[in-house]
Design a protein around this motif. Structure first.
Motif, mmCIF file in Angstrom:
data_model
loop_
_atom_site.group_PDB
_atom_site.id
_atom_site.type_symbol
_atom_site.label_atom_id
_atom_site.label_comp_id
_atom_site.label_asym_id
_atom_site.label_seq_id
_atom_site.Cartn_x
_atom_site.Cartn_y
_atom_site.Cartn_z
ATOM 1 N N ALA A 66 94.989 0.986 -48.079
ATOM 2 C CA ALA A 66 95.691 2.271 -47.951
ATOM 3 C C ALA A 66 94.988 3.356 -48.759
ATOM 4 O O ALA A 66 94.842 4.492 -48.288
ATOM 5 N N LEU A 67 94.541 3.029 -49.954
ATOM 6 C CA LEU A 67 93.841 4.016 -50.766
ATOM 7 C C LEU A 67 92.503 4.420 -50.144
ATOM 8 O O LEU A 67 92.064 5.561 -50.290
ATOM 9 N N ALA A 68 91.881 3.486 -49.439
ATOM 10 C CA ALA A 68 90.599 3.777 -48.797
ATOM 11 C C ALA A 68 90.763 4.622 -47.532
ATOM 12 O O ALA A 68 89.864 5.391 -47.190
ATOM 13 N N ILE A 69 91.905 4.500 -46.852
ATOM 14 C CA ILE A 69 92.070 5.148 -45.547
ATOM 15 C C ILE A 69 93.013 6.342 -45.572
ATOM 16 O O ILE A 69 92.729 7.380 -44.967
ATOM 17 N N SER A 70 94.135 6.224 -46.216
ATOM 18 C CA SER A 70 95.182 7.246 -46.114
ATOM 19 C C SER A 70 94.893 8.475 -46.974
ATOM 20 O O SER A 70 94.407 8.357 -48.097
ATOM 21 N N GLN A 71 95.263 9.612 -46.439
ATOM 22 C CA GLN A 71 95.212 10.873 -47.185
ATOM 23 C C GLN A 71 96.619 11.334 -47.553
ATOM 24 O O GLN A 71 96.781 12.344 -48.230
ATOM 25 N N ASN A 72 97.642 10.590 -47.104
ATOM 26 C CA ASN A 72 99.030 10.943 -47.355
ATOM 27 C C ASN A 72 99.363 10.662 -48.824
ATOM 28 O O ASN A 72 99.274 9.510 -49.270
ATOM 29 N N PRO A 73 99.776 11.686 -49.580
ATOM 30 C CA PRO A 73 100.050 11.482 -51.007
ATOM 31 C C PRO A 73 101.128 10.437 -51.283
ATOM 32 O O PRO A 73 101.029 9.689 -52.265
ATOM 33 N N GLU A 74 102.144 10.362 -50.444
ATOM 34 C CA GLU A 74 103.214 9.377 -50.663
ATOM 35 C C GLU A 74 102.719 7.958 -50.409
ATOM 36 O O GLU A 74 103.081 7.034 -51.147
ATOM 37 N N ILE A 75 101.905 7.786 -49.379
ATOM 38 C CA ILE A 75 101.323 6.467 -49.096
ATOM 39 C C ILE A 75 100.418 6.065 -50.256
ATOM 40 O O ILE A 75 100.471 4.934 -50.745
ATOM 41 N N ARG A 76 99.606 6.981 -50.720
ATOM 42 C CA ARG A 76 98.675 6.698 -51.808
ATOM 43 C C ARG A 76 99.422 6.359 -53.109
ATOM 44 O O ARG A 76 99.052 5.417 -53.815
ATOM 45 N N GLU A 77 100.489 7.092 -53.394
ATOM 46 C CA GLU A 77 101.285 6.811 -54.596
ATOM 47 C C GLU A 77 101.927 5.427 -54.507
ATOM 48 O O GLU A 77 101.930 4.657 -55.474
ATOM 49 N N PHE A 78 102.468 5.102 -53.334
ATOM 50 C CA PHE A 78 103.069 3.784 -53.130
ATOM 51 C C PHE A 78 102.010 2.699 -53.318
ATOM 52 O O PHE A 78 102.254 1.689 -53.992
ATOM 53 N N ALA A 79 100.836 2.899 -52.732
ATOM 54 C CA ALA A 79 99.760 1.910 -52.840
ATOM 55 C C ALA A 79 99.371 1.698 -54.305
ATOM 56 O O ALA A 79 99.166 0.553 -54.743
ATOM 57 N N GLN A 80 99.288 2.768 -55.066
ATOM 58 C CA GLN A 80 98.958 2.639 -56.484
ATOM 59 C C GLN A 80 100.048 1.866 -57.233
ATOM 60 O O GLN A 80 99.752 1.059 -58.121
#
Length: 176
Positions: free
Chosen positions: A52-66
């Motif tokens: 998700a961190l490699a592909i998504s630009q969505n801040p909520e997706i990235r925060e969840f992934a972290q």
């Protein structure tokens, strides 16, 4: 949309409960096999999060992934410390192997998606994955764990992962 999510959850349930015909049931696993399944499931979710961190630009997706990387890594570190204290090694088993095989296929599939399609698929998978794992941990593993320290670790982890499930529910609603 709900049908697709239900099918995804059903597919994950198959991953958890169907192995080779000669395999035992998840309820028959010993504490060290259960520990291996949990460690494997955590590592799979960490892999999904890195994707998700490699592909998504969505801040909520990235925060969840972290959050997934941080929390699942922390639980795995606690589990490894407890196993070291107990002088025990987790034991590979049919369920761990099935989880890995299915995760590899899903990562291949999701790695082909971009933008909103990836975000939606990742969010739906996280919700279905956490529901399936939480159910397995709460209703099959915890009641069958013999060691009190291992049981306590699973109970604490379950609370964290139920919060992840709630967060994933909100994430799915936002990316639809």
């Amino acid at each position: 949309m709900k049908i697709k999510a239900a099918l995804l959850a059903a597919g994950l349930s198959v991953a958890f409960f169907h192995g080779p015909a000669s395999a035992q049931s998840p309820a028959d696993l010993n504490d060290l096999e259960i520990a291996h399944v949990a460690y494997t499931a955590d590592n799979i979710d960490i892999r999904y999060a890195h994707l998700a961190l490699a592909i998504s630009q969505n801040p909520e997706i990235r925060e969840f992934a972290q959050t997934m990387i941080r929390d699942h890594t922390a639980v795995n570190e606690q589990a490894l410390a407890l196993l070291a204290e107990l002088n025990a090694d987790p034991q590979d088993n049919f369920l761990s192997q099935t989880l890995m095989e299915n995760a590899d296929k899903l990562i291949d599939e999701m790695s082909q998606l971009r933008g909103a399609a990836f975000d939606k698929r990742y969010a739906e998978n996280e919700l279905a994955y956490h529901k399936a794992v939480n159910d397995l941990v709460e209703n099959t593993f915890i009641p069958n764990i013999d060691n009190e320290q291992v049981r306590a670790l699973f109970e604490a982890g379950l609370q964290i992962f139920k919060a992840h499930e709630g967060h994933a529910t909100m994430m799915v609603a936002k990316v639809k």
